[in-house]
Motif scaffolding. Structure first.
Motif, short mmCIF file in Angstrom:
data_model
loop_
_atom_site.label_atom_id
_atom_site.label_comp_id
_atom_site.label_asym_id
_atom_site.label_seq_id
_atom_site.Cartn_x
_atom_site.Cartn_y
_atom_site.Cartn_z
N MET A 1 -3.95 -11.25 1.36
CA MET A 1 -4.35 -12.63 1.16
C MET A 1 -5.06 -13.13 2.42
N SER A 2 -6.05 -13.97 2.23
CA SER A 2 -6.77 -14.51 3.38
C SER A 2 -5.93 -15.59 4.07
N ASN A 3 -6.30 -15.91 5.29
CA ASN A 3 -5.57 -16.96 6.02
C ASN A 3 -5.60 -18.28 5.27
N ILE A 4 -6.74 -18.63 4.70
CA ILE A 4 -6.84 -19.93 4.01
C ILE A 4 -5.98 -19.92 2.75
N ASP A 5 -5.89 -18.78 2.06
CA ASP A 5 -5.01 -18.69 0.90
C ASP A 5 -3.55 -18.84 1.31
N LEU A 6 -3.17 -18.18 2.40
CA LEU A 6 -1.81 -18.33 2.92
C LEU A 6 -1.54 -19.77 3.34
N PHE A 7 -2.51 -20.39 4.03
CA PHE A 7 -2.38 -21.78 4.45
C PHE A 7 -2.14 -22.68 3.24
N ASP A 8 -2.94 -22.52 2.21
CA ASP A 8 -2.80 -23.35 1.00
C ASP A 8 -1.43 -23.13 0.35
N GLU A 9 -1.00 -21.88 0.25
CA GLU A 9 0.29 -21.58 -0.36
C GLU A 9 1.44 -22.17 0.45
N TYR A 10 1.39 -22.00 1.75
CA TYR A 10 2.46 -22.52 2.61
C TYR A 10 2.46 -24.04 2.64
N THR A 11 1.28 -24.64 2.66
CA THR A 11 1.18 -26.10 2.65
C THR A 11 1.75 -26.65 1.35
N ALA A 12 1.44 -26.00 0.23
CA ALA A 12 1.98 -26.44 -1.06
C ALA A 12 3.50 -26.39 -1.04
N ALA A 13 4.07 -25.31 -0.53
CA ALA A 13 5.53 -25.17 -0.48
C ALA A 13 6.17 -26.21 0.44
N ILE A 14 5.56 -26.44 1.59
CA ILE A 14 6.09 -27.42 2.54
C ILE A 14 6.01 -28.83 1.96
N PHE A 15 4.83 -29.20 1.44
CA PHE A 15 4.67 -30.54 0.87
C PHE A 15 5.63 -30.75 -0.30
N ALA A 16 5.78 -29.74 -1.16
CA ALA A 16 6.67 -29.89 -2.31
C ALA A 16 8.11 -30.13 -1.85
N GLU A 17 8.56 -29.35 -0.88
CA GLU A 17 9.92 -29.50 -0.36
C GLU A 17 10.13 -30.88 0.25
N ARG A 26 14.12 -32.26 5.99
CA ARG A 26 14.45 -30.97 5.38
C ARG A 26 14.05 -29.86 6.34
N SER A 27 14.77 -28.76 6.25
CA SER A 27 14.42 -27.60 7.05
C SER A 27 13.11 -27.02 6.54
N ILE A 28 12.23 -26.75 7.46
CA ILE A 28 11.01 -26.04 7.09
C ILE A 28 10.95 -24.72 7.86
N ALA A 29 12.13 -24.22 8.20
CA ALA A 29 12.20 -22.92 8.84
C ALA A 29 11.53 -21.90 7.93
N SER A 30 10.85 -20.96 8.52
CA SER A 30 10.08 -19.98 7.73
C SER A 30 10.93 -19.28 6.69
N GLU A 31 12.17 -18.96 7.03
CA GLU A 31 13.00 -18.26 6.03
C GLU A 31 13.31 -19.16 4.84
N ALA A 32 13.37 -20.47 5.05
CA ALA A 32 13.65 -21.41 3.96
C ALA A 32 12.44 -21.59 3.05
N ILE A 33 11.25 -21.49 3.59
CA ILE A 33 10.04 -21.78 2.82
C ILE A 33 9.36 -20.51 2.31
N ILE A 34 9.20 -19.50 3.16
CA ILE A 34 8.46 -18.30 2.74
C ILE A 34 9.29 -17.03 2.77
N LEU A 51 3.87 -14.68 9.05
CA LEU A 51 4.70 -15.60 9.83
C LEU A 51 3.85 -16.35 10.85
N ARG A 52 2.90 -15.66 11.47
CA ARG A 52 2.01 -16.34 12.42
C ARG A 52 1.18 -17.41 11.72
N VAL A 53 0.71 -17.12 10.51
CA VAL A 53 -0.06 -18.10 9.74
C VAL A 53 0.83 -19.27 9.34
N TYR A 54 2.08 -18.98 8.97
CA TYR A 54 3.01 -20.05 8.62
C TYR A 54 3.24 -20.99 9.81
#
Length: 137
Positions: A1-17, A26-34, A51-54
């Motif tokens: 996956m490209s960086n921008i795809d990962l960014f969009d996916e992670y942003t969606a998960a963070i915003f939803a939470e 809320r915890s946004i620790a990487s293990e909780a989100i991705i 993880l670096r992109v997250y």
């Protein structure tokens, strides 16, 4: 996956939470989100790319004023800022039932619709930048 795809996916998960539990932090620790956690024994070159992109995504969202962090940065707790909440309240024209972006994002993430979540994030950030340009946000 490209960086921008990962960014969009992670942003969606963070915003939803954060939207679903607003105004609580809320915890946004990487293990909780991705599902990835940093192993303190791993030197920086061995940190997984995802993880670096997250971590960069969390830093960008905070630095751009969409989320407020407390604790240990990307491993701490967060909440939506006024700017982030305003973005989540936008109603995309493509959503027939007129749910807010936040409600649609929560539904998409829960149902595993990563592609839909990415599209909603792209729409929301575009709207945010448009409003910021107008001095509204």
């Amino acid at each position: 996956m490209s960086n921008i795809d990962l960014f969009d996916e992670y942003t969606a998960a963070i915003f939803a939470e954060l939207y679903e539990h607003f105004p609580l932090r809320r915890s946004i620790a990487s293990e909780a989100i991705i599902g990835l956690a940093l192993d303190p024994a791993d030197p920086p070159p061995r940190v997984p790319h995802e993880l670096r992109v997250y971590e960069a995504t969390v830093e960008w969202l905070a630095g751009s004023g969409f989320i407020a962090l407390s604790g240990n940065g990307h491993q701490g707790d967060a909440t939506l800022t006024l700017r982030g909440l305003e973005v989540m309240k936008v109603v995309p024209a493509s959503v027939r039932d007129h749910n807010s972006l936040g409600d649609s994002l929560v539904s998409a993430v829960r149902s595993g619709g990563a592609a839909a979540g990415k599209e909603l994030v792209a729409f929301g950030l575009t709207q945010a930048f448009r409003l910021m340009g107008q001095g509204v946000l």
